[in-house]
Design an enzyme around this catalytic site. Structure first.
Site, mmCIF file in Angstrom:
data_model
loop_
_atom_site.group_PDB
_atom_site.id
_atom_site.type_symbol
_atom_site.label_atom_id
_atom_site.label_comp_id
_atom_site.label_asym_id
_atom_site.label_seq_id
_atom_site.Cartn_x
_atom_site.Cartn_y
_atom_site.Cartn_z
ATOM 1 N N ARG A 59 -8.679 8.009 4.663
ATOM 2 C CA ARG A 59 -9.583 6.921 4.257
ATOM 3 C C ARG A 59 -10.308 6.351 5.474
ATOM 4 N NH1 ARG A 59 -8.977 1.731 5.256
ATOM 5 N NH2 ARG A 59 -6.812 2.023 5.902
ATOM 6 N N ARG A 60 -9.544 6.100 6.543
ATOM 7 C CA ARG A 60 -10.173 5.562 7.751
ATOM 8 C C ARG A 60 -11.101 6.591 8.377
ATOM 9 N NH1 ARG A 60 -4.501 2.972 9.568
ATOM 10 N NH2 ARG A 60 -4.793 0.867 8.732
ATOM 11 N N LYS A 80 0.821 -1.223 0.000
ATOM 12 C CA LYS A 80 0.000 0.000 0.000
ATOM 13 C C LYS A 80 0.854 1.272 0.000
ATOM 14 C CE LYS A 80 -1.235 -0.171 4.964
ATOM 15 N NZ LYS A 80 -0.494 0.891 5.609
ATOM 16 N N ASP A 81 2.164 1.159 0.281
ATOM 17 C CA ASP A 81 3.058 2.325 0.221
ATOM 18 C C ASP A 81 3.566 2.620 -1.197
ATOM 19 O OD1 ASP A 81 2.870 2.602 2.977
ATOM 20 O OD2 ASP A 81 4.724 1.495 3.373
ATOM 21 N N ARG A 140 1.485 4.716 18.450
ATOM 22 C CA ARG A 140 0.033 4.862 18.289
ATOM 23 C C ARG A 140 -0.729 4.186 19.427
ATOM 24 N NH1 ARG A 140 -1.247 5.264 11.888
ATOM 25 N NH2 ARG A 140 0.676 6.314 11.324
ATOM 26 N N CYS A 154 -1.763 8.038 -1.946
ATOM 27 C CA CYS A 154 -2.165 7.271 -0.761
ATOM 28 C C CYS A 154 -2.705 8.187 0.324
ATOM 29 C CB CYS A 154 -1.009 6.436 -0.216
ATOM 30 S SG CYS A 154 0.196 7.386 0.696
ATOM 31 N N ARG A 210 0.474 10.237 13.875
ATOM 32 C CA ARG A 210 1.511 9.559 13.109
ATOM 33 C C ARG A 210 2.334 8.711 14.053
ATOM 34 N NH1 ARG A 210 5.651 11.477 8.986
ATOM 35 N NH2 ARG A 210 5.812 9.214 9.034
#
Length: 319
Positions: free
Chosen positions: A129-130, A81-82, A157, A244, A151
């Site tokens: 997106r989330r 996904k990166d 996190r 992204c 981040r």
């Protein structure tokens, strides 16, 4: 092949090292050669800015790719996904191994599930997106949540929840699985609730395109169905002209009749980060047998989403 060690370029994060270590073992088995990890620091690892501000897609990938092109490493492992959606001609995406769990997960205080979060709960994520989908889901269930941009690595996190700064954070199941911390999850978010990022849970193994022997050897780790699925997802992303940092979710899964896989269904979503507007569509077709067929599936769905107003939801688009 000679016994000379293959050099695998990897980011230095705990997660990158874990997934690269797993790939190194598999590559060692198919090639009969030892594999050594070469740690490379990327701009995305040292910058404290939000991903959307530092160019989003590619910040974790560029340094690894430069090392490949310069011949400092033989191959590299990325979280798929990166990867930017356009593939450089001098590099081959030699393998996309079997995909991990694609879901997003909640790590919340007191073992809470998403539905049990108190009104006004502060939920951390670095992903538009989330945010878009969590806010939309909360709204449809009469909940009010506050999404907070964060981040940092997994430790950082989860630390926000442990320290009481946030009620919950949303992470990818695959990352927690790969570093052995899946037991900290308090809720698995169904893909029907939150569509993952295009390519989420999948790894990309990349090497120089002109190294035919290595391309072939690495290709033994490729899973054709995973590759078809992520190709369709990334084609959708590319056709929406979104990096992204855009609030785009996509997931291709296989629809089987008993043991026989019949079709591939591709779902896509794009929305405003406050969740007030989502364009969510799906399309189903034969399982793609070629790269071009998988690309076509993604483009087809993107065209339908754009016709339904997706373009206006992604911020400024360069014309």
């Amino acid at each position: 092949m000679s016994e000379q060690a293959l050099r695998l370029g990897t980011r230095r994060s705990k997660l990158a090292m874990a997934q690269s270590g797993q790939v190194a073992e598999a590559v060692s088995q198919v090639t009969g050669r030892p594999v050594e990890l070469v740690e490379i620091t990327t701009y995305g690892d040292v910058s404290r800015e939000h991903l959307a501000q530092i160019g989003g897609t590619g910040v974790f990938v560029t340094a690894l790719r430069e090392a490949l092109v310069r011949g400092e490493v033989d191959f590299a492992v990325h979280s798929l996904k990166d990867l930017p959606t356009a593939q450089p001609e001098d590099l081959a995406l030699a393998a996309v191994p079997v995909r991990e769990d694609v879901r997003d997960v909640l790590v919340a205080r007191d073992g809470l599930t998403f539905a049990e979060l108190p009104d006004g709960a502060r939920v951390g994520t670095g992903s538009p997106r989330r945010m878009a989908q969590l806010n939309a889901y909360a709204f449809s269930h009469g909940l009010t949540i506050e999404t907070v941009a964060i981040r940092g690595n997994i430790d950082t996190r989860v630390g926000f929840v442990r320290d009481g700064e946030l009620d919950a954070v949303v992470l990818a199941a695959a990352g927690l699985n790969r570093i052995g911390r899946i037991d900290e999850v308090t809720d698995f978010l169904s893909v029907d609730t939150v569509l993952p990022a295009p390519g989420q849970g999948a790894l990309a193994i990349e090497c120089a395109a002109d190294n035919a022997d290595l391309v072939a050897a690495l290709g033994e780790l490729d899973d054709p169905l995973t590759r078809a699925a992520v190709t369709a997802e990334r084609s959708l992303l590319a056709a929406l002209e979104a990096g992204c940092s855009a609030p785009v979710g996509a997931f291709a899964d296989l629809l089987a009749d008993g043991q026989i896989v019949k079709e591939m269904r591709l779902r896509g979503v794009v929305g405003t980060t406050d969740g007030s507007t989502l364009v969510q569509l799906s399309t189903t077709g034969p399982v793609p047998e070629t790269h071009d067929q998988a690309m076509a599936l993604g483009r087809e769905l993107a065209a339908e989403m754009l016709a339904k107003g997706a373009a206006g939801l992604m911020g400024e688009r360069a014309l």
